[in-house]
Design a protein around this motif. Structure first.
Motif, short mmCIF file in Angstrom:
data_model
loop_
_atom_site.label_atom_id
_atom_site.label_comp_id
_atom_site.label_asym_id
_atom_site.label_seq_id
_atom_site.Cartn_x
_atom_site.Cartn_y
_atom_site.Cartn_z
N LYS A 53 45.78 48.91 33.04
CA LYS A 53 44.50 48.49 33.61
C LYS A 53 44.31 46.99 33.45
CE LYS A 53 42.14 52.93 33.11
NZ LYS A 53 41.12 53.71 32.38
N LEU A 54 44.76 46.44 32.32
CA LEU A 54 44.67 45.00 32.10
C LEU A 54 45.51 44.26 33.14
CD1 LEU A 54 43.85 42.53 30.45
CD2 LEU A 54 45.78 42.99 28.92
N ARG A 55 46.70 44.77 33.45
CA ARG A 55 47.54 44.13 34.46
C ARG A 55 46.84 44.15 35.82
NH1 ARG A 55 51.83 47.43 31.93
NH2 ARG A 55 53.03 46.06 30.57
N GLN A 56 46.19 45.26 36.14
CA GLN A 56 45.48 45.36 37.41
C GLN A 56 44.35 44.35 37.49
OE1 GLN A 56 44.28 49.43 38.00
NE2 GLN A 56 46.35 50.22 37.76
N VAL A 57 43.62 44.17 36.37
CA VAL A 57 42.55 43.19 36.34
C VAL A 57 43.10 41.79 36.56
CG1 VAL A 57 40.84 42.08 34.85
CG2 VAL A 57 41.03 44.57 34.88
N LEU A 58 44.20 41.47 35.90
CA LEU A 58 44.79 40.13 36.02
C LEU A 58 45.35 39.92 37.42
CD1 LEU A 58 46.60 39.89 32.57
CD2 LEU A 58 44.46 38.78 33.26
N GLN A 59 45.93 40.98 38.01
CA GLN A 59 46.45 40.86 39.37
C GLN A 59 45.34 40.60 40.38
OE1 GLN A 59 48.47 44.60 39.66
NE2 GLN A 59 50.35 43.87 38.69
N ALA A 60 44.17 41.15 40.10
CA ALA A 60 43.05 41.01 41.03
C ALA A 60 42.31 39.69 40.84
CB ALA A 60 42.07 42.18 40.85
N CYS A 61 42.66 38.94 39.82
CA CYS A 61 41.96 37.69 39.51
C CYS A 61 42.32 36.62 40.54
CB CYS A 61 42.33 37.22 38.11
SG CYS A 61 41.48 35.72 37.61
N GLY A 62 41.35 36.11 41.24
CA GLY A 62 41.60 35.10 42.25
C GLY A 62 42.03 35.73 43.57
N ASP A 63 41.95 34.96 44.62
CA ASP A 63 42.32 35.44 45.94
C ASP A 63 43.80 35.21 46.18
OD1 ASP A 63 39.71 36.17 46.53
OD2 ASP A 63 39.20 34.14 47.21
N PHE A 64 44.47 36.23 46.73
CA PHE A 64 45.87 36.10 47.08
C PHE A 64 45.99 35.30 48.37
CE2 PHE A 64 49.35 38.07 49.63
CZ PHE A 64 50.40 37.45 48.97
N ASP A 65 46.80 34.28 48.35
CA ASP A 65 46.99 33.43 49.52
C ASP A 65 48.45 33.46 49.92
OD1 ASP A 65 47.05 31.57 51.49
OD2 ASP A 65 46.17 29.93 50.33
N LEU A 66 48.73 34.13 51.05
CA LEU A 66 50.10 34.24 51.53
C LEU A 66 50.75 32.88 51.72
CD1 LEU A 66 50.36 36.99 54.31
CD2 LEU A 66 51.77 36.76 52.28
N ALA A 67 49.98 31.95 52.22
CA ALA A 67 50.55 30.64 52.58
C ALA A 67 51.00 29.84 51.37
CB ALA A 67 49.53 29.84 53.39
N THR A 68 50.44 30.13 50.20
CA THR A 68 50.76 29.30 49.03
C THR A 68 51.46 30.06 47.90
OG1 THR A 68 48.59 29.72 48.05
CG2 THR A 68 48.83 27.78 49.48
#
Length: 305
Positions: free
Chosen positions: A83-98
């Motif tokens: 669950k901690l990994r999921q929280v960290l993965q969701a932190c911030g917006d994913f930007d394909l371009a960068t």
């Protein structure tokens, strides 16, 4: 009772090592998975034992088996880590371009040339700073590799799985027979001469039943496997200069055909072959991997693989 001070000062990296050892049950294998030394694993577990006031694991031969206290604690702790990994993965917006992450996908070398070039073109266009790593498919360890984030996803034939591994059907395919153009059976292949012919099988194991033989055995048919190769590309070169037959999925055969070989239908009705996409549930909400899974699914749909 464990002192609160000890918990507050706990190095959370130790929990990752604990999680891996609990799954692998072996110090050396844990070290390989985490790319650290066995002594580092041993030192980490020793520190955890001191904090938690329990041996945690007891050696039995080559295995490190959890103590009763460890067995009670581990499932809840591992669930919290995921669950901690999921929280960290969701932190911030994913930007394909960068994004500069490396996408790691395990697949059989027979379909690597079918999938990878198309996937790389997509990544180059939409995620130019990302990279792609193709990893050899290891069916016995696939669930561990997904759980330990050694791979992000895998493509393989249908196989029994259970949570926390998820899957989706990518395609269905059928078997065909590849043989040289001047083979005496090229225009008269039937079940009798198919079964009496000599065959090449493809497997990275020296013995054991391959996928097409499992399908044939379901029909009460047996054939003679005269040779085993590790790859379909090697098997192709063998049948060019021999009377052997090569039975394989049609999508693989389409990559091997040249002006020296022909493909014929298997002279009996065999079950379809299904390709599945596999991933770990702890990446269900990872935007980057959700995007990658959708691209893989689109490749199979668009190309009719």
């Amino acid at each position: 009772m464990i002192e609160a001070k000890n918990i507050q000062q706990l190095d959370l990296n130790l929990l990752k090592i604990f999680e891996c050892l609990y799954r692998e049950k072996n110090m050396s294998e844990t070290a390989k998975v985490l790319y650290i030394t066995p002594s580092a694993v041993s030192h980490a577990i020793k520190r955890l034992r001191s904090v938690l006031n329990d041996p945690l694991f007891e050696r039995q031969g080559q295995l490190m088996l959890p103590t009763p206290a460890c067995q009670r604690m581990a499932p809840a702790l591992i669930d919290l880590l995921e669950k901690l990994r999921q929280v960290l993965q969701a932190c911030g917006d994913f930007d394909l371009a960068t994004t500069a992450q490396t996408f790691k996908i395990a697949l059989h070398d027979a379909i690597e040339p079918i999938v990878l070039p198309k996937l790389q073109l997509i990544i180059a266009k939409h995620a130019p700073n990302a990279s792609l790593a193709s990893v050899k498919l290891n069916r016995d360890d696939m669930h561990k590799q997904l759980a330990n984030h050694q791979i992000d996803m895998a493509i393989d034939v249908a196989r029994p799985i259970k949570a926390p591994i998820s899957h989706a059907v990518l395609s269905s395919d059928h078997f065909c027979v590849l043989l040289k153009k001047n083979h005496p059976l090229k225009n008269k292949l039937n079940i009798e001469n198919y079964l009496s012919a000599k065959h090449v099988a493809v497997s990275n194991r020296a013995t054991g039943t391959v996928i097409e033989d499992i399908a044939l055995l379901q029909l009460s048919f047996n054939r003679e496997v005269a040779m085993r190769c590790q790859t379909y590309f090697a098997a192709k070169e063998v049948i060019k200069n021999s009377p052997f037959l090569l039975t394989l999925p049609s999508m693989v055969a389409s990559q091997l055909l040249d002006d020296t070989l022909i493909a014929r239908p298997v002279p009996t009705t065999m079950p379809a072959i299904y390709q599945h996409l596999y991933w770990h549930q702890n990446t269900d909400k990872d935007d980057a991997l959700m995007w990658l899974r959708s691209q893989v699914e689109n490749i199979f749909k668009r190309e009719g693989i």
